[in-house]
Enzyme design. Structure first.
Site, short mmCIF file in Angstrom:
data_model
loop_
_atom_site.label_atom_id
_atom_site.label_comp_id
_atom_site.label_asym_id
_atom_site.label_seq_id
_atom_site.Cartn_x
_atom_site.Cartn_y
_atom_site.Cartn_z
N GLU A 197 -10.04 -15.78 21.48
CA GLU A 197 -10.19 -14.43 20.93
C GLU A 197 -11.52 -13.80 21.36
O GLU A 197 -12.59 -14.40 21.21
CB GLU A 197 -10.11 -14.50 19.39
CG GLU A 197 -10.24 -13.14 18.72
CD GLU A 197 -9.78 -13.11 17.27
OE1 GLU A 197 -9.26 -14.13 16.77
OE2 GLU A 197 -9.96 -12.06 16.64
N ASP A 256 -1.11 -20.49 10.43
CA ASP A 256 -2.56 -20.73 10.33
C ASP A 256 -2.90 -21.60 9.13
O ASP A 256 -2.41 -21.35 8.01
CB ASP A 256 -3.31 -19.40 10.16
CG ASP A 256 -3.81 -18.84 11.48
OD1 ASP A 256 -3.89 -19.60 12.47
OD2 ASP A 256 -4.12 -17.64 11.52
O1 KIV Z 1 -4.68 -14.59 12.05
C1 KIV Z 1 -4.38 -14.05 13.11
O2 KIV Z 1 -3.66 -13.04 13.17
C2 KIV Z 1 -4.88 -14.64 14.35
C3 KIV Z 1 -4.72 -13.84 15.59
C4 KIV Z 1 -5.69 -12.73 15.63
C5 KIV Z 1 -4.79 -14.69 16.79
O3 KIV Z 1 -5.43 -15.70 14.32
#
Ligand code: KIV
Length: 272
Positions: free
Chosen positions: A190, A91
């Protein structure tokens, strides 16, 4: 459709698109450290997400906003050292890509160079399109994330189901198609209605991975610590707990504490 599960040596972004084409569902779980990632990879999970949920799960913050790019790189590097098979998606944290495409590219490059991650994920639709294009132009695979986007929690005000209203649902479908058009290899949806998620999955050829988005999508993702029951205060309807590690660990740790106090541990065979 009956689907034969293929053995993949190493999952790539192309494997995921092929899996969707073959009707094979994709499994995805988060991991943030070496030991957990080794277990998750060994259990043949297709995609490991180094999610910014590390901000909640690992650091105890209320939201995902505080986690930094340096912290994400630290978590991703630990995961990468453990993984032999899964695709590792990292991310981009809040503040590292929204303001300017050049900054987005710099952040994505840091993740790829310093952690060895295989792809990045970022939240949002048309408002982050230029950032996504910049990153993709550098040859970095990008996964989108729409619906409930926790980095925008202060705009939404709550963690309730998104896109129930027609206008938001319409915009979500437009964003899904846009993300495919610009070149994303997949999208996380989500907490949106299952019917809308299914329509989104049918409208594109890239995989749609759901969390709280029903069973009509191409795969599922959960936060590992929720799924194994290490956390116990977060109980959304979409969460299936496969274990109750919070309870099991508490029992084991209490037993250890009591054995130390009573002198029962270590025994003769546990010393030199
Ligand atoms: O940060 C995370 O764990 C996510 C998931 C909930 C998809 O983005």
């Amino acid at each position: 459709m009956s689907v034969t599960k293929k053995e993949y040596k190493r999952i790539t972004v192309k494997t995921l698109v092929d899996m969707k084409a073959n009707g094979e569902k994709i499994s995805m779980l988060t991991a943030y450290d070496y030991t957990m990632a080794k277990i998750v990879d060994g259990a043949d999970i297709d995609v490991i997400l180094v999610g910014d949920s590390a901000s909640n799960v690992m650091s105890g913050h209320e939201t995902t906003l505080p986690i930094t790019l340096d912290e994400m790189i630290y978590h991703a590097s630990s995961v990468i050292r453990a993984v032999n098979r899964a695709l590792v998606v990292v991310d981009l944290p809040f503040g590292s890509y929204q303001s300017d495409p050049k900054k987005a590219l710099r952040s994505a490059i840091r993740i790829m160079k310093e952690s060895g991650g295989h792809a990045v994920k970022l939240e949002g639709g048309k408002e982050v399109k230029d950032s996504i294009k910049r990153i993709l132009n550098a040859g970095i695979p990008v996964m989108g994330h729409l619906g409930l986007t926790p980095q925008s929690i202060y705009k939404f005000g709550t963690y309730t189901v998104r896109a129930k209203e027609e206008q938001e649902a319409h915009q979500l479908l437009a964003d899904v198609k846009m993300l495919e058009r610009v070149g994303c290899f997949g999208i996380v949806l989500e907490k949106i209605p299952a019917e809308l998620a299914e329509e989104a999955a049918e409208s594109v050829s890239i995989p749609i991975i759901g969390i709280g988005a029903g069973n009509g999508v191409d795969g599922q993702v959960l936060v590992l610590h929720d799924m194994i029951g290490m956390t116990h205060e977060f109980n959304p309807r979409f969460l299936r707990r496969y274990m109750n590690l919070y309870q099991d660990m508490t029992i084991a740790i209490s037993q250890y504490a009591s054995d130390v106090k009573s002198g029962e541990f270590p025994s003769d065979s546990e010393q030199y």
